[in-house]
Design a protein around this motif. Structure first.
Motif, PDB file in Angstrom:
ATOM      1  N   UNK A 228      13.786  92.640  -3.264  1.00  0.00           N
ATOM      2  CA  UNK A 228      15.193  92.270  -3.350  1.00  0.00           C
ATOM      3  C   UNK A 228      15.746  91.896  -1.988  1.00  0.00           C
ATOM      4  N   UNK A 229      15.310  92.635  -0.960  1.00  0.00           N
ATOM      5  CA  UNK A 229      15.786  92.329   0.389  1.00  0.00           C
ATOM      6  C   UNK A 229      15.345  90.949   0.818  1.00  0.00           C
ATOM      7  N   UNK A 230      14.078  90.617   0.520  1.00  0.00           N
ATOM      8  CA  UNK A 230      13.575  89.297   0.877  1.00  0.00           C
ATOM      9  C   UNK A 230      14.312  88.218   0.113  1.00  0.00           C
ATOM     10  N   UNK A 231      14.634  88.510  -1.157  1.00  0.00           N
ATOM     11  CA  UNK A 231      15.342  87.518  -1.958  1.00  0.00           C
ATOM     12  C   UNK A 231      16.747  87.318  -1.436  1.00  0.00           C
ATOM     13  N   UNK A 232      17.364  88.392  -0.928  1.00  0.00           N
ATOM     14  CA  UNK A 232      18.727  88.265  -0.435  1.00  0.00           C
ATOM     15  C   UNK A 232      18.765  87.318   0.758  1.00  0.00           C
ATOM     16  N   UNK A 233      17.900  87.549   1.753  1.00  0.00           N
ATOM     17  CA  UNK A 233      17.727  86.616   2.856  1.00  0.00           C
ATOM     18  C   UNK A 233      19.006  86.332   3.617  1.00  0.00           C
ATOM     19  N   UNK A 234      18.926  85.315   4.502  1.00  0.00           N
ATOM     20  CA  UNK A 234      20.057  84.862   5.285  1.00  0.00           C
ATOM     21  C   UNK A 234      20.474  83.494   4.802  1.00  0.00           C
ATOM     22  N   UNK A 240      22.805  76.809  12.579  1.00  0.00           N
ATOM     23  CA  UNK A 240      22.994  75.518  13.228  1.00  0.00           C
ATOM     24  C   UNK A 240      21.844  74.571  12.973  1.00  0.00           C
ATOM     25  N   UNK A 241      20.614  75.113  12.931  1.00  0.00           N
ATOM     26  CA  UNK A 241      19.445  74.286  12.642  1.00  0.00           C
ATOM     27  C   UNK A 241      19.542  73.664  11.254  1.00  0.00           C
ATOM     28  N   UNK A 242      19.984  74.458  10.276  1.00  0.00           N
ATOM     29  CA  UNK A 242      20.134  73.931   8.916  1.00  0.00           C
ATOM     30  C   UNK A 242      21.169  72.807   8.878  1.00  0.00           C
ATOM     31  N   UNK A 243      22.234  72.948   9.648  1.00  0.00           N
ATOM     32  CA  UNK A 243      23.249  71.899   9.691  1.00  0.00           C
ATOM     33  C   UNK A 243      22.710  70.627  10.341  1.00  0.00           C
ATOM     34  N   UNK A 358      10.020  79.716   5.968  1.00  0.00           N
ATOM     35  CA  UNK A 358       8.787  80.490   5.875  1.00  0.00           C
ATOM     36  C   UNK A 358       8.574  81.105   4.497  1.00  0.00           C
ATOM     37  N   UNK A 359       9.314  80.625   3.500  1.00  0.00           N
ATOM     38  CA  UNK A 359       9.132  81.133   2.136  1.00  0.00           C
ATOM     39  C   UNK A 359       9.568  80.071   1.140  1.00  0.00           C
ATOM     40  N   UNK A 360       9.123  80.225  -0.105  1.00  0.00           N
ATOM     41  CA  UNK A 360       9.518  79.307  -1.171  1.00  0.00           C
ATOM     42  C   UNK A 360      11.020  79.385  -1.406  1.00  0.00           C
ATOM     43  N   UNK A 361      11.558  80.609  -1.423  1.00  0.00           N
ATOM     44  CA  UNK A 361      12.991  80.776  -1.635  1.00  0.00           C
ATOM     45  C   UNK A 361      13.776  80.156  -0.481  1.00  0.00           C
ATOM     46  N   UNK A 362      13.271  80.332   0.742  1.00  0.00           N
ATOM     47  CA  UNK A 362      13.932  79.721   1.891  1.00  0.00           C
ATOM     48  C   UNK A 362      13.951  78.211   1.789  1.00  0.00           C
ATOM     49  N   UNK A 363      12.849  77.630   1.324  1.00  0.00           N
ATOM     50  CA  UNK A 363      12.792  76.178   1.151  1.00  0.00           C
ATOM     51  C   UNK A 363      13.790  75.718   0.097  1.00  0.00           C
ATOM     52  N   UNK A 364      13.911  76.489  -0.994  1.00  0.00           N
ATOM     53  CA  UNK A 364      14.864  76.121  -2.045  1.00  0.00           C
ATOM     54  C   UNK A 364      16.294  76.180  -1.526  1.00  0.00           C
ATOM     55  N   UNK A 365      16.597  77.228  -0.749  1.00  0.00           N
ATOM     56  CA  UNK A 365      17.957  77.367  -0.231  1.00  0.00           C
ATOM     57  C   UNK A 365      18.286  76.288   0.789  1.00  0.00           C
ATOM     58  N   UNK A 366      17.357  76.028   1.704  1.00  0.00           N
ATOM     59  CA  UNK A 366      17.590  74.977   2.688  1.00  0.00           C
ATOM     60  C   UNK A 366      17.665  73.619   2.001  1.00  0.00           C
ATOM     61  N   UNK A 415      17.856  67.893  17.346  1.00  0.00           N
ATOM     62  CA  UNK A 415      18.023  69.329  17.112  1.00  0.00           C
ATOM     63  C   UNK A 415      17.159  69.827  15.967  1.00  0.00           C
ATOM     64  N   UNK A 416      17.060  69.032  14.896  1.00  0.00           N
ATOM     65  CA  UNK A 416      16.274  69.448  13.729  1.00  0.00           C
ATOM     66  C   UNK A 416      14.790  69.535  14.031  1.00  0.00           C
ATOM     67  N   UNK A 417      14.341  68.809  15.055  1.00  0.00           N
ATOM     68  CA  UNK A 417      12.922  68.793  15.379  1.00  0.00           C
ATOM     69  C   UNK A 417      12.430  69.958  16.202  1.00  0.00           C
ATOM     70  N   UNK A 418      13.305  70.914  16.497  1.00  0.00           N
ATOM     71  CA  UNK A 418      12.879  72.088  17.273  1.00  0.00           C
ATOM     72  C   UNK A 418      11.898  72.956  16.481  1.00  0.00           C
ATOM     73  N   UNK A 419      11.032  73.646  17.192  1.00  0.00           N
ATOM     74  CA  UNK A 419      10.045  74.518  16.565  1.00  0.00           C
ATOM     75  C   UNK A 419      10.666  75.878  16.251  1.00  0.00           C
ATOM     76  N   UNK A 420      11.525  75.881  15.232  1.00  0.00           N
ATOM     77  CA  UNK A 420      12.203  77.106  14.788  1.00  0.00           C
ATOM     78  C   UNK A 420      12.256  77.108  13.271  1.00  0.00           C
ATOM     79  N   UNK A 421      12.538  78.286  12.704  1.00  0.00           N
ATOM     80  CA  UNK A 421      12.738  78.367  11.263  1.00  0.00           C
ATOM     81  C   UNK A 421      14.151  78.844  10.972  1.00  0.00           C
ATOM     82  N   UNK A 422      14.651  78.419   9.825  1.00  0.00           N
ATOM     83  CA  UNK A 422      15.996  78.800   9.399  1.00  0.00           C
ATOM     84  C   UNK A 422      15.969  80.226   8.895  1.00  0.00           C
TER      85      UNK A 422
END
Length: 422
Positions: A228-234, A240-243, A358-366, A415-422
């Protein structure tokens, strides 16, 4: 939420993926299903562009109102995108994709009914259906091909553009072959949606089998809080990266949809025969295929994609500039450069969704956020271009605005090309 449902995403790699469920959906069937679904996602939009003048004459529409034929689907792609992660959690990705493909086919048929209301209502249905597919498919690709997500994103985005190329090239010949005017030509693309829906059925059966197996597995209750914690996520809306990813996708999509709506008309207004203008537009869509396939492959081999994003923005700017300076004599050159830029930008934007999470849920949200913001921005393109043309009596002002926006896309892509994850 029950314990079983809470941990089900964690169980998916272990349960039914390559065992009993595979008898329902061979990996080849999955790939065929993805390809056929992707073929539909641009075809019904690109097919409209060569028909805009005829639709305008049929209903007596102004240039601004004609721009809405392309703008309304794009606008509702932005409206529908944030709702998709909730739908996939509730009903499962496979069933949601099937429903969206069927809705897309229904929207195509609704759009050709002899009514202005039906025309725009069909555009709304098409937009929502494409929104659901836009958000669902990257997460599905990330889940099913975790080690080759960037490469499969290239296949998926390439196929979308193959569908657009087919539609742009075949719209006028279909009109002549079917003898039913623009309505028959545009309505024929509903058949492609039906074929995709039939091809996707094995995935729905596979998902049902996997759910049955997952329910049969006893899960320790202490696993639930972590799941559940993983599903809640951020929320990506606070990133800013997502924007930056969203702005890059939005402006790239705005450039695409503006030229999808108006490029043949721009060329025709400068004296190019309508048939040749349609061929130039189809060629541009064909060149997009190369960009959409190669750029995600390159992106997947890089830790940072800043330079790649700058190149895409620069190519967009160069193609628009050449269209401004030499619209007829330089049409084929502009079509080539814009095709590479637009296809590559699409592929890179989709690659950002899988590379920056770094996750399927993260990809769906982004995906939900970036495509909501992106398509709401893109929706301003076709109608804004039509309004500027109506106001100024030419296309120079529109092309100058597109040049400025290409520069903004370069900043966001850096900015989007930085080596970071949302």
């Amino acid at each position: 939420m029950s314990v079983t449902r809470a941990v089900q995403p964690a169980l998916e790699p272990k349960v039914g993926r390559r065992t009993a469920a595979t008898k329902y959906a061979h990996p080849v069937l999955l790939l065929v299903g993805i390809v056929l679904v992707a073929l539909n996602m641009r075809a019904c939009l690109a097919a409209v562009s060569p028909m805009v003048v005829e639709i305008q004459r049929t209903f007596g529409l102004s240039a601004t109102a004609s721009g809405l034929i392309t703008t309304v689907p794009v606008l509702f792609q932005g409206v529908g995108a944030p709702l998709t992660p909730r739908l996939t959690r509730r009903f499962g990705t496979e069933r949601v994709v099937l429903g969206a493909v069927l809705a897309l086919g229904a929207g195509v048929l609704l759009r050709v009914l002899p009514s202005v209301t039906a025309l725009y209502a069909g555009c709304v249905v098409i937009g929502v259906a494409i929104a659901v597919l836009n958000v669902s498919m990257p997460g599905l690709v990330k889940r099913e091909f975790p080690q080759k997500a960037a490469a499969m994103t290239g296949v998926y985005s390439t196929t979308m553009l193959v569908g657009a190329t087919m539609a742009a090239a075949l719209s006028v010949p279909l009109e002549h072959a079917l003898g039913g005017g623009w309505q028959a030509s545009l309505g024929a693309w509903s058949v492609l949606a039906l074929v995709a829906a039939v091809a996707w059925l094995p995935q729905v059966l596979k998902a049902r089998q996997e759910r049955t197996v997952a329910v049969a597995v006893k899960v320790p209750t202490q696993a639930a809080p972590a799941a559940l914690s993983k599903e809640a996520g951020t929320s990506p809306w606070k990133s800013g990266l997502a924007w930056q990813i969203s702005v890059f996708m939005g402006i790239s999509s705005l450039l695409v949809y503006t030229l999808v709506a108006w490029m043949p008309t721009i060329l025709a207004d400068h004296g190019m025969p309508r048939g040749e203008a349609g061929l130039v537009f189809a060629f541009s869509n064909l060149v997009q295929v190369a960009g959409a396939f190669l750029v995600p492959l390159l992106a997947g081999r890089m830790t940072r994609q800043r330079g790649l994003a700058l190149v895409m923005a620069a190519l967009n700017g160069a193609g628009v500039l050449w269209l401004l300076l030499a619209p007829v004599s330089g049409a084929w050159f502009s079509a080539t450069v814009l095709g590479l830029a637009q296809g590559g930008s699409l592929g890179l934007g989709l690659a950002f969704i899988v590379l920056r999470t770094d996750s399927v849920l993260g990809a769906a949200r982004l995906g939900g956020m970036s495509q909501a913001v992106g398509y709401l921005v893109a929706a301003a393109g076709p109608v804004g271009a039509g309004a500027l043309h109506q106001l100024t009596g030419g296309w120079d002002a529109t092309l100058l605005v597109l040049l400025v926006l290409a520069a903004v896309a370069a900043v966001a892509g850096w900015g989007a090309g930085r080596n970071r994850t949302v």
